[in-house]
Each structure stands twice: as structure tokens, then as C-alpha cells.
Design a protein around this motif. Structure first.
Motif, PDB file in Angstrom:
ATOM      1  N   GLN A 413       0.828  -1.206   0.000  1.00 51.86           N
ATOM      2  CA  GLN A 413       0.000   0.000   0.000  1.00 51.86           C
ATOM      3  C   GLN A 413       0.865   1.260   0.000  1.00 51.86           C
ATOM      4  OE1 GLN A 413      -3.512  -0.086  -0.105  1.00 51.86           O
ATOM      5  NE2 GLN A 413      -3.022  -2.233  -0.486  1.00 51.86           N
ATOM      6  N   ILE A 414       2.185   1.070  -0.027  1.00 48.98           N
ATOM      7  CA  ILE A 414       3.067   2.234   0.064  1.00 48.98           C
ATOM      8  C   ILE A 414       3.098   2.984  -1.268  1.00 48.98           C
ATOM      9  CG2 ILE A 414       5.469   2.973   0.351  1.00 48.98           C
ATOM     10  CD1 ILE A 414       5.799   0.710   2.359  1.00 48.98           C
ATOM     11  N   LEU A 415       2.802   4.281  -1.207  1.00 44.14           N
ATOM     12  CA  LEU A 415       2.814   5.130  -2.402  1.00 44.14           C
ATOM     13  C   LEU A 415       4.177   5.767  -2.582  1.00 44.14           C
ATOM     14  CD1 LEU A 415      -0.571   7.046  -2.046  1.00 44.14           C
ATOM     15  CD2 LEU A 415      -0.016   5.252  -3.697  1.00 44.14           C
ATOM     16  N   HIS A 420      11.358  11.597   5.628  1.00 45.03           N
ATOM     17  CA  HIS A 420      10.602  11.939   6.828  1.00 45.03           C
ATOM     18  C   HIS A 420       9.483  10.980   7.149  1.00 45.03           C
ATOM     19  CE1 HIS A 420      12.965  15.415   6.679  1.00 45.03           C
ATOM     20  NE2 HIS A 420      12.319  16.010   5.686  1.00 45.03           N
ATOM     21  N   GLY A 421       9.224  10.047   6.241  1.00 39.98           N
ATOM     22  CA  GLY A 421       8.132   9.129   6.540  1.00 39.98           C
ATOM     23  C   GLY A 421       7.666   8.382   5.320  1.00 39.98           C
ATOM     24  N   ILE A 422       6.572   7.710   5.464  1.00 40.96           N
ATOM     25  CA  ILE A 422       6.039   6.866   4.397  1.00 40.96           C
ATOM     26  C   ILE A 422       4.619   7.315   4.088  1.00 40.96           C
ATOM     27  CG2 ILE A 422       5.469   4.499   3.732  1.00 40.96           C
ATOM     28  CD1 ILE A 422       7.521   3.553   5.760  1.00 40.96           C
ATOM     29  N   VAL A 423       4.283   7.327   2.792  1.00 37.35           N
ATOM     30  CA  VAL A 423       2.909   7.654   2.411  1.00 37.35           C
ATOM     31  C   VAL A 423       2.230   6.381   1.917  1.00 37.35           C
ATOM     32  CG1 VAL A 423       1.444   9.059   0.941  1.00 37.35           C
ATOM     33  CG2 VAL A 423       3.622   9.974   1.773  1.00 37.35           C
ATOM     34  N   TYR A 424       1.082   6.072   2.528  1.00 35.37           N
ATOM     35  CA  TYR A 424       0.341   4.856   2.173  1.00 35.37           C
ATOM     36  C   TYR A 424      -0.915   5.227   1.409  1.00 35.37           C
ATOM     37  CZ  TYR A 424       3.116   2.449   5.725  1.00 35.37           C
ATOM     38  OH  TYR A 424       4.128   1.930   6.453  1.00 35.37           O
ATOM     39  N   ARG A 425      -1.328   4.304   0.557  1.00 32.01           N
ATOM     40  CA  ARG A 425      -2.620   4.428  -0.080  1.00 32.01           C
ATOM     41  C   ARG A 425      -3.626   3.735   0.834  1.00 32.01           C
ATOM     42  NH1 ARG A 425      -5.851   1.277  -3.342  1.00 32.01           N
ATOM     43  NH2 ARG A 425      -6.850   2.295  -5.134  1.00 32.01           N
ATOM     44  N   LEU A 428     -10.931   4.210   2.745  1.00 32.26           N
ATOM     45  CA  LEU A 428     -11.743   4.398   3.951  1.00 32.26           C
ATOM     46  C   LEU A 428     -13.016   3.567   3.876  1.00 32.26           C
ATOM     47  CD1 LEU A 428     -11.444   8.248   4.513  1.00 32.26           C
ATOM     48  CD2 LEU A 428     -10.055   6.410   5.500  1.00 32.26           C
ATOM     49  N   GLU A 429     -13.710   3.547   4.992  1.00 29.54           N
ATOM     50  CA  GLU A 429     -14.941   2.754   5.109  1.00 29.54           C
ATOM     51  C   GLU A 429     -15.930   3.111   3.992  1.00 29.54           C
ATOM     52  OE1 GLU A 429     -16.079  -0.137   7.600  1.00 29.54           O
ATOM     53  OE2 GLU A 429     -15.674   1.492   8.997  1.00 29.54           O
ATOM     54  N   ASP A 430     -16.012   4.430   3.665  1.00 28.33           N
ATOM     55  CA  ASP A 430     -16.972   4.868   2.641  1.00 28.33           C
ATOM     56  C   ASP A 430     -16.392   4.763   1.235  1.00 28.33           C
ATOM     57  OD1 ASP A 430     -15.147   6.874   2.495  1.00 28.33           O
ATOM     58  OD2 ASP A 430     -16.523   8.506   3.037  1.00 28.33           O
ATOM     59  N   LYS A 431     -15.288   3.995   1.080  1.00 26.30           N
ATOM     60  CA  LYS A 431     -14.648   3.691  -0.215  1.00 26.30           C
ATOM     61  C   LYS A 431     -13.830   4.853  -0.784  1.00 26.30           C
ATOM     62  CE  LYS A 431     -16.571  -0.472  -0.732  1.00 26.30           C
ATOM     63  NZ  LYS A 431     -16.275  -0.848   0.669  1.00 26.30           N
ATOM     64  N   THR A 432     -13.763   5.963  -0.038  1.00 28.31           N
ATOM     65  CA  THR A 432     -12.908   7.061  -0.479  1.00 28.31           C
ATOM     66  C   THR A 432     -11.456   6.597  -0.438  1.00 28.31           C
ATOM     67  OG1 THR A 432     -14.401   8.520   0.692  1.00 28.31           O
ATOM     68  CG2 THR A 432     -12.361   9.495  -0.113  1.00 28.31           C
ATOM     69  N   ILE A 433     -10.728   6.909  -1.545  1.00 31.83           N
ATOM     70  CA  ILE A 433      -9.311   6.549  -1.565  1.00 31.83           C
ATOM     71  C   ILE A 433      -8.521   7.750  -1.041  1.00 31.83           C
ATOM     72  CG2 ILE A 433      -7.369   5.825  -2.992  1.00 31.83           C
ATOM     73  CD1 ILE A 433      -9.425   4.633  -4.916  1.00 31.83           C
ATOM     74  N   VAL A 434      -7.617   7.484  -0.121  1.00 31.27           N
ATOM     75  CA  VAL A 434      -6.853   8.568   0.492  1.00 31.27           C
ATOM     76  C   VAL A 434      -5.378   8.224   0.497  1.00 31.27           C
ATOM     77  CG1 VAL A 434      -8.700   9.409   2.002  1.00 31.27           C
ATOM     78  CG2 VAL A 434      -7.199   7.557   2.768  1.00 31.27           C
ATOM     79  N   ALA A 435      -4.571   9.258   0.759  1.00 31.42           N
ATOM     80  CA  ALA A 435      -3.138   9.053   0.956  1.00 31.42           C
ATOM     81  C   ALA A 435      -2.855   9.372   2.414  1.00 31.42           C
ATOM     82  CB  ALA A 435      -2.346   9.975   0.040  1.00 31.42           C
TER      83      ALA A 435
END
Ligand SMILES: *[C@@H]1O[C@H](CO)[C@@H](O)[C@H](O)[C@H]1NC(C)=O
Ligand SMILES: *[C@@H]1O[C@H](CO)[C@@H](O)[C@H](O)[C@H]1NC(C)=O
Ligand SMILES: *[C@@H]1O[C@H](CO)[C@@H](O)[C@H](O)[C@H]1NC(C)=O
Ligand SMILES: *[C@@H]1O[C@H](CO)[C@@H](O)[C@H](O)[C@H]1NC(C)=O
Ligand SMILES: *[C@@H]1O[C@H](CO)[C@@H](O)[C@H](O)[C@H]1NC(C)=O
Ligand SMILES: *[C@@H]1O[C@H](CO)[C@@H](O)[C@H](O)[C@H]1NC(C)=O
Ligand SMILES: *[C@@H]1O[C@H](CO)[C@@H](O)[C@H](O)[C@H]1NC(C)=O
Ligand SMILES: *[C@@H]1O[C@H](CO)[C@@H](O)[C@H](O)[C@H]1NC(C)=O
Ligand SMILES: *[C@@H]1O[C@H](CO)[C@@H](O)[C@H](O)[C@H]1NC(C)=O
Length: 640
Positions: A413-415, A420-425, A428-435
Motif C-alpha cells: 500500500q506504500i505510495l 521523513h516518513g512513508i505515504v500509504y494508499r 476508507l470505510e466509505d470507499k474514499t481513496i486517500v493518501a
């Protein structure tokens, strides 16, 4: 002797020892005295024979009549002749038997048979008093007025039983038809019953209402309420003699109460250590009981012995240890909980798991507060109220929600990964895709300040700026949840793929440049308060499916190393894009962003990386190569 015989012998010895041990543990009477009469236990202070009973008052001396081969033997009170059926130290009760007074009549009302001898019971001067709660007076048969008098000949209690034609069809309680009953007062120690008959015609026709169907025999007696379970079928048409049980309350009555009794230690009846004295309620006197945790006969020296609670069923479901007057009950090793409860002990694993869970919840709460969660919640609420109750489009996520969204932060799931860190894809519960940006560390900003920044950023709504959806605060370093932009970074677009050679690509690049400029301009000039980016670079410009630019990471929490090893990242921003003034002053200004944007433009136009470590040292920086080219008027040759 054979082995078998030896075994049997050993078994017999053990059995004998057990019986002896039990006998001594449950001492009832004085040494050398009978403790039974037939199947009735006779505990001290009661006793049979000289020196075997308490001699302070009449009543404790008993006689057992088993000499004449009678079966079963009769137990009577010496000097009173009343027959006893049971004695209890615990309840302070004795059961005695009393013959019912009986009188039978012929059809003219003439008395034909009566038995009124020995139907009285005198207890005066004894340790006994009729129980007022457990006995009642009963007059049986009709018409019948039954009552009794005390030792002075005065009326104490009575009732009237009348007849009805259908009385034989009235089963059940004794309420005045064919049978009546009345309560007796406390303190009564003398019972002498009487009855009045109503011969037919004696009082004229008016009496016919209650003398119809008169029973032939009438009775009066005092009786144990529990035993007298009246039904017409059993009692109403009786004609025989019978006896009934009565309940007597006994007590040590030569002294009126405990405090008075304690004054004479030689006479005090509560002999055992671990015994207690209490005043009785029916008449004067006191009784004794073993203290809590002890059992036995409190009227005997050392009569109260420790109760081995561990032998009691359901007293302990763990490791039980008996102590004097009490016991301890612990869960077995490796388990923990409440051993007095069935299934109260849980294996330590489950227990520690529960403990860990509690700790985890506590830690989450503490992180949440430390990261300004409470303040942010308040601000969201007041902001929402000010906006007329509408939502603010910003959410505080739980760690659990984000774990679920990223499949527990799975590697696939790593984008992107940065210093400074890791961004994941995440989904969410309502199917919204987030970073989801999971930073390694954060400057120890004031919780209040952080909450304020979060709220400001969440309110930015610009098509070229990546939207901040929310954050998660119950973790050590807050995680930020952004809008997901589908087609990667501008850096990847320029350096990772093809398509930069065509003229069409140039159009696209100019478009991207213009859109990025829009975003910067908006944040610098239109947002209130103005927001600086601090790290403008192609890796922070994202492209969506239509290659529209969206600038990300605006005002992201300033990062700072948590240890020495990461000191190189102290400077905010990225090498190659940093403006020289900032490098000297460490003061971030809007001009710093503009300078960095200029580098982005160069990168877009030339398609070259900002830093290139392949060539000679003076060629490594795109900026210095470009300025050199400009000075030499050769900048148009710097094309890709
Ligand atoms: C004693 O035995 C008699 C019968 O022999 C029985 O009716 C009575 O209930 C017994 N009493 C006790 C206290 O066991
Ligand atoms: C007694 O009652 C019965 C019914 O139970 C009735 O037939 C009879 O007449 C009654 N006798 C008198 C004298 O009332
Ligand atoms: C008497 O009382 C007991 C309970 O106290 C009950 O079981 C019984 O049915 C009653 N009646 C008779 C006739 O024993
Ligand atoms: C009492 O009378 C009933 C019927 O009314 C009868 O069944 C029962 O046997 C009688 N009992 C005695 C002791 O006579
Ligand atoms: C009580 O009545 C019974 C018959 O039921 C009789 O044998 C006994 O002697 C009587 N008891 C006394 C003390 O009169
Ligand atoms: C106990 O009895 C004594 C003497 O009869 C009396 O003076 C005292 O008040 C009584 N104490 C209590 C607590 O009843
Ligand atoms: C104490 O009780 C004993 C036995 O009942 C008696 O002999 C003695 O006189 C009593 N002592 C006092 C002071 O009342
Ligand atoms: C253990 O359980 C018993 C019975 O439920 C309860 O009375 C007791 O207070 C409990 N002990 C503790 C220490 O919780
Ligand atoms: C967006 O990315 C996908 C796959 O990464 C690619 O197939 C598609 O062509 C890209 N869209 C544009 C407009 O470049």
C-alpha cells in the motif's frame, strides 16, 4: 498374615481414627454424659443425669425413658414431664408435644366424651417460653369458642369457630368456619385451654345460622404453625385424641441479659473462647453462639472449634488455606482473578492481555491529548457551530480506522517513501481513496498550535492544492490523511517516463507550471493567514488522471530529527531547491517558495534532474549550470 488382611486391618484402623477424630471435634455434651436419647441429640446445657446439665434453672435437666423397652425412647423435661422431640442450640428452639383438649357431644348437645387432663402446659420457672412467632391457638370443630388462660387465670388469646351447611366443602385455611386460629403474644409460659359449647336450641333460632351441621368433637390446642397445615378432610370430622407439636424458645434465663451475666464469670454460660453472647427477644435471658468462622458448642469449654472452610463446597475455587476463624482463597499459580467465584481464576495470559489492552487504550488517550486532540475537537465543534452546524469536512481518525484502510499498513500500500516518513494508499470505510502520511517524527510543537494549523489547512479548498481530509492523533506522531491524487508526482512524470520530447508534452508542462503557480499564489496571497510551503519541489507536485497539478504538503508539520543520526535533515526543504538566502538565515519567506518554484520550472523545461552527481563538480547543480549558461548566453542549449 496375608497382604489382603493387613490392608483390611489398616483400613479399619484408619476408619476408627477418623471416627474418633470426628467425635472429639464435634463435642456436644459434658465428658462422661449421654449426648443422645434415641435419635434426639442432647447438647449441653441440656443434659441427662446428675452433673450433666446446667443447674441454674429448671428445664435443662432431661430424662430419657428407654428403660422399659419403649420404642422409640421418650425424652422429657425433668419436673415438667413434657415430651421433647428436638433441641437446637443454633435456633434456640425445642419441640415439645401437647395433647389437644377434646370434648365430644351427642345430637342434643350433651357432652358424651372429654379429655381435658394433661392438655395444659406449665413452663413457669423453666428456661422455656412458648414461641410467639411459630405457634398459634387453634379451635377446631364447630360451634366452638376456644381460648386459653395464663398462670394467673387471665384470658390470653382465643377465637370462635362456627358452622355452615357446606362447611365440609370448604377446604383450606382455618378462618372461622369449622376451624379458627389466633396469634399469641410473646413472653407466655403457661397454657391452659378452655372451650365453650353452644347446644342446639339453647339460645333460640337465631343461633341456627352457626350450629347447623355441628361437628361431634371440638378441640382446642396450641400448635406449631408450620406443622398445622389445615384441611377439612384431615381435621374437621376427627373424633380421636391426638397430640400436636409446639415450639418452645429456650434461653439461659437466671440472669436477664448478657451484660448482667458477664459480671459473674463462674455462672456465665458462654464458656468457650471464640464464643459470643446475645440477648434473646422472647422473655428475659441470653444465649451463646460461636464466633464467625467457628462452630460447635459455645456452652462448653473450648466447645467452639475452627471451621475448615476449605472443606465447604463452593467456598473456594482456587488454592484454599484454612486459618483460625477464616481462610484464604487464591488463584493457582499462573492464573489470576477472584478465586471465590466459580471460573473466577483466569490464566495469566488472558489476564495480562487484558492488562496490555488497557495500557494500550491509556497510551492512545495520552497521545491524543498530547497531540492536541482535545483542543482540535473543541475547535472543530466551535467552527462547525459558527458555520451554522454544517460539518467542517475534517475528521479525526482513530488508529484502528487507518489500520483497516491500509490493510494494517501493508507494504503493497506504500505510495512513496521519503526521508521523513512513508505515504500509504488507503481506502476508507466509505470507499474514499486517500493518501496517509505516516511521519517518523515531529517537532515538539505546542499541541494548541498544531491543532490550529490542522484546522486552517483543512479549510483550504483549491483545485490545485491537495486537500487535507483529517488526521489521526492517538499515535506518537500524528498521521495526516490527504486526498488521493492518482497519477503520481511531477518528478516521476519528468524523470520516470517518456513523453517529454513532443511539443504536446511541452504544452502539458506549461499547463502544470501555471497550475502550480496558481496554488502557490493562492496560499501566499489569498489564504488568511498566508501559508508558506517550505519545500516546493517536483516530488511535492502531484498529477491527477487528467494531469492537473495539485501541490501537496503545504504547511506540513515541520520536521526535526529525533536523534543525531538524522542531523543532515535538519534543514527544511530539499537540496537543489533551496534558496541561498534561506540557507544563510534559516528564515523561511514567501520568496523562498518562489525561488524553489523557479527551480521546478527549470526542471520542467530542461527535463534534467536538479542535482546530478555524474559529471564534474561544477555541473552537478542544475541551477549553477543554468546560471553559467545564461551568463554565456547559451541558455537555449540547456534543453533536454
Ligand atoms: C426420630 O425418629 C422418629 C421415628 O423413629 C422420626 O419420626 C423423627 O423424625 C426422628 N427425629 C429426628 C430428629 O431425626
Ligand atoms: C349438613 O350438611 C349437609 C350437606 O353437607 C346437608 O345435606 C344437611 O342437611 C346438613 N344438616 C343440617 C342439620 O343442617
Ligand atoms: C402443608 O404444607 C406443605 C408445605 O408447608 C405443603 O407441601 C402441603 O401440601 C400442605 N398440606 C398438607 C395437607 O400437608
Ligand atoms: C372426614 O370426612 C371426609 C369426607 O367429608 C372423609 O373422606 C374422611 O375420611 C373423614 N375423616 C375421618 C377421620 O373421619
Ligand atoms: C396424650 O394423648 C395420648 C393419646 O393420644 C395418650 O396416650 C397420652 O397419655 C396423653 N398424654 C398425656 C400427658 O395425657
Ligand atoms: C441488663 O440487666 C440489668 C439487670 O437486670 C439491667 O440493669 C440492664 O439495664 C440490662 N441491660 C440491658 C442492655 O438490657
Ligand atoms: C456467681 O454464680 C455462682 C453460680 O451460680 C454463685 O454460686 C455465686 O454466688 C455467684 N456470685 C455472685 C457474686 O453473684
Ligand atoms: C470475589 O467474588 C466474591 C463473590 O462474587 C465477592 O463477594 C468478593 O467481593 C470478590 N472479591 C474481590 C476482591 O473482588
Ligand atoms: C495515469 O497513470 C496511468 C498509470 O500510471 C497511465 O496509464 C495513464 O496514462 C496516466 N494518465 C495520464 C493522463 O497520463
Amino acid at each position: 498374615m496375608s497382604r489382603m488382611a493387613i490392608s483390611v486391618l489398616l483400613l479399619l484402623i484408619v476408619l476408627h481414627l477418623l471416627l474418633v477424630a470426628e467425635g472429639s471435634a464435634q463435642r456436644v455434651a459434658l465428658p462422661g454424659c449421654r449426648d443422645r436419647c434415641g435419635n434426639i441429640t442432647v447438647p449441653y446445657p441440656f443434659g441427662i443425669g446428675a452433673g450433666c446439665y446446667r443447674d441454674s434453672q429448671g428445664g435443662f435437666q432431661l430424662e430419657c425413658h428407654d428403660d422399659s423397652g419403649r420404642s422409640p425412647p421418650r425424652l422429657t423435661v425433668y419436673g415438667y414431664n413434657h415430651r421433647l422431640g428436638a433441641l437446637s442450640l443454633a435456633s434456640g428452639e425445642a419441640r415439645a408435644y401437647l395433647n389437644a383438649t377434646r370434648e365430644c357431644y351427642d345430637s342434643t348437645g350433651g357432652s358424651v366424651d372429654r379429655d381435658t387432663s394433661s392438655t395444659y402446659m406449665a413452663l413457669i420457672g423453666s428456661v422455656y417460653i412458648f414461641s410467639s412467632t411459630k405457634n398459634r391457638l387453634v379451635a377446631l370443630g364447630c360451634p366452638n369458642l376456644g381460648y386459653f388462660v395464663d398462670g394467673a387465670g387471665y384470658y390470653v388469646s382465643g377465637c370462635m369457630s362456627v358452622c355452615r351447611p357446606s362447611q365440609n366443602a370448604l377446604p383450606g385455611p382455618c378462618t372461622g368456619v369449622g376451624c379458627c386460629q389466633s396469634e399469641i403474644p410473646p413472653g407466655i409460659n403457661y397454657f391452659e385451654p378452655y372451650q365453650r359449647n353452644f347446644p342446639p336450641g339453647q339460645n333460640g333460632n337465631s343461633d341456627s345460622a352457626f350450629i347447623n351441621n355441628a361437628t361431634s368433637c371440638h378441640y382446642v390446642f396450641l400448635v406449631d404453625t408450620e406443622w398445622f397445615n389445615y384441611t377439612n378432610q384431615v381435621f374437621l370430622n376427627r373424633t380421636d385424641n391426638f397430640d400436636v407439636p409446639v415450639v418452645l424458645d429456650w434461653a439461659v434465663r437466671n440472669v436477664g441479659n448478657c451484660s448482667a451475666a458477664r459480671l459473674n464469670a463462674t455462672d456465665f454460660a458462654c464458656r468457650s473462647v471464640r464464643s459470643e453472647c446475645f440477648d434473646v427477644t422472647n422473655g428475659p435471658g441470653y444465649r451463646c453462639s460461636c464466633s464467625q468462622g467457628y462452630q460447635g458448642n459455645p456452652y462448653l469449654d473450648d466447645g467452639c472449634t475452627d471451621i475448615d472452610e476449605c472443606q465447604l463446597k463452593d467456598a473456594c475455587h482456587g488454592v484454599c488455606t484454612n486459618t483460625q476463624g477464616s481462610h484464604t482463597c487464591r488463584c493457582p499459580a499462573g492464573t489470576s482473578g477472584n478465586a471465590t467465584r466459580k471460573d473466577g481464576c483466569q490464566s495469566m495470559d488472558r489476564f495480562t492481555l487484558a492488562l496490555k489492552k488497557r495500557k494500550l487504550i491509556k497510551a492512545k488517550q495520552s497521545f491524543f491529548e498530547h497531540n492536541g486532540g482535545v483542543i482540535l475537537q473543541q475547535q472543530i465543534r466551535s467552527y462547525s457551530d459558527a458555520a451554522g452546524g454544517g460539518g467542517v469536512g475534517f475528521k479525526i481518525f482513530s488508529e484502528e480506522e487507518l489500520k483497516k484502510a491500509t490493510n494494517n499498513f501493508a507494504a503493497d500500500q506504500i505510495l512513496g517513501r521519503g526521508g521523513h516518513g512513508i505515504v500509504y494508499r488507503g481506502v476508507l470505510e466509505d470507499k474514499t481513496i486517500v493518501a496517509i502520511k505516516n511521519s517518523k517524527m515531529m517537532e515538539a510543537t505546542e499541541a494548541k498550535e498544531f491543532a490550529r494549523e490542522m484546522l486552517i489547512l483543512s479549510q483550504i479548498n483549491h483545485r490545485n492544492i491537495v486537500k487535507l481530509h483529517g488526521c489521526c492523533l492517538e499515535v506518537e506522531v500524528p498521521m495526516l490523511v490527504y486526498e488521493y491524487v492518482s497519477n503520481g508526482t511531477l518528478y516521476h512524470y519528468i524523470h520516470g517516463g517518456e513523453g517529454l520530447d513532443t511539443n504536446k508534452a511541452l504544452d502539458t508542462r506549461l499547463q502544470i507550471a501555471a497550475e502550480s503557480a496558481e496554488a502557490l499564489s493562492y496560499m501566499h496571497s489569498s489564504a488568511s493567514p498566508p501559508i508558506l510551503h517550505g519545500d516546493v519541489k517536483t516530488a511535492n507536485i502531484l498529477l491527477d488522471g487528467t494531469l492537473t497539478a495539485e501541490v501537496s504538503d503545504f504547511g506540513a508539520p515541520k520536521l526535526q530529527p529525533s536523534d543525531e543520526a538524522e542531523i543532515a535533515t535538519l534543514v527544511q526543504g530539499t537540496c537543489g531547491y533551496l534558496d541561498p538566502e534561506y540557507l544563510m538565515t534559516c528564515q523561511l519567506k514567501d520568496k523562498s517558495d518562489v525561488y524553489s518554484f523557479g527551480v521546478v520550472l527549470l526542471e520542467l523545461l530542461t527535463g534534467k534532474k536538479v542535482l546530478c552527481f555524474d559529471g564534474p563538480e561544477e555541473d552537478r547543480s542544475l541551477v549553477s549550470r543554468f546560471t553559467t549558461a545564461v551568463k554565456a548566453d547559451q541558455h537555449d542549449q540547456a534543453r533536454p
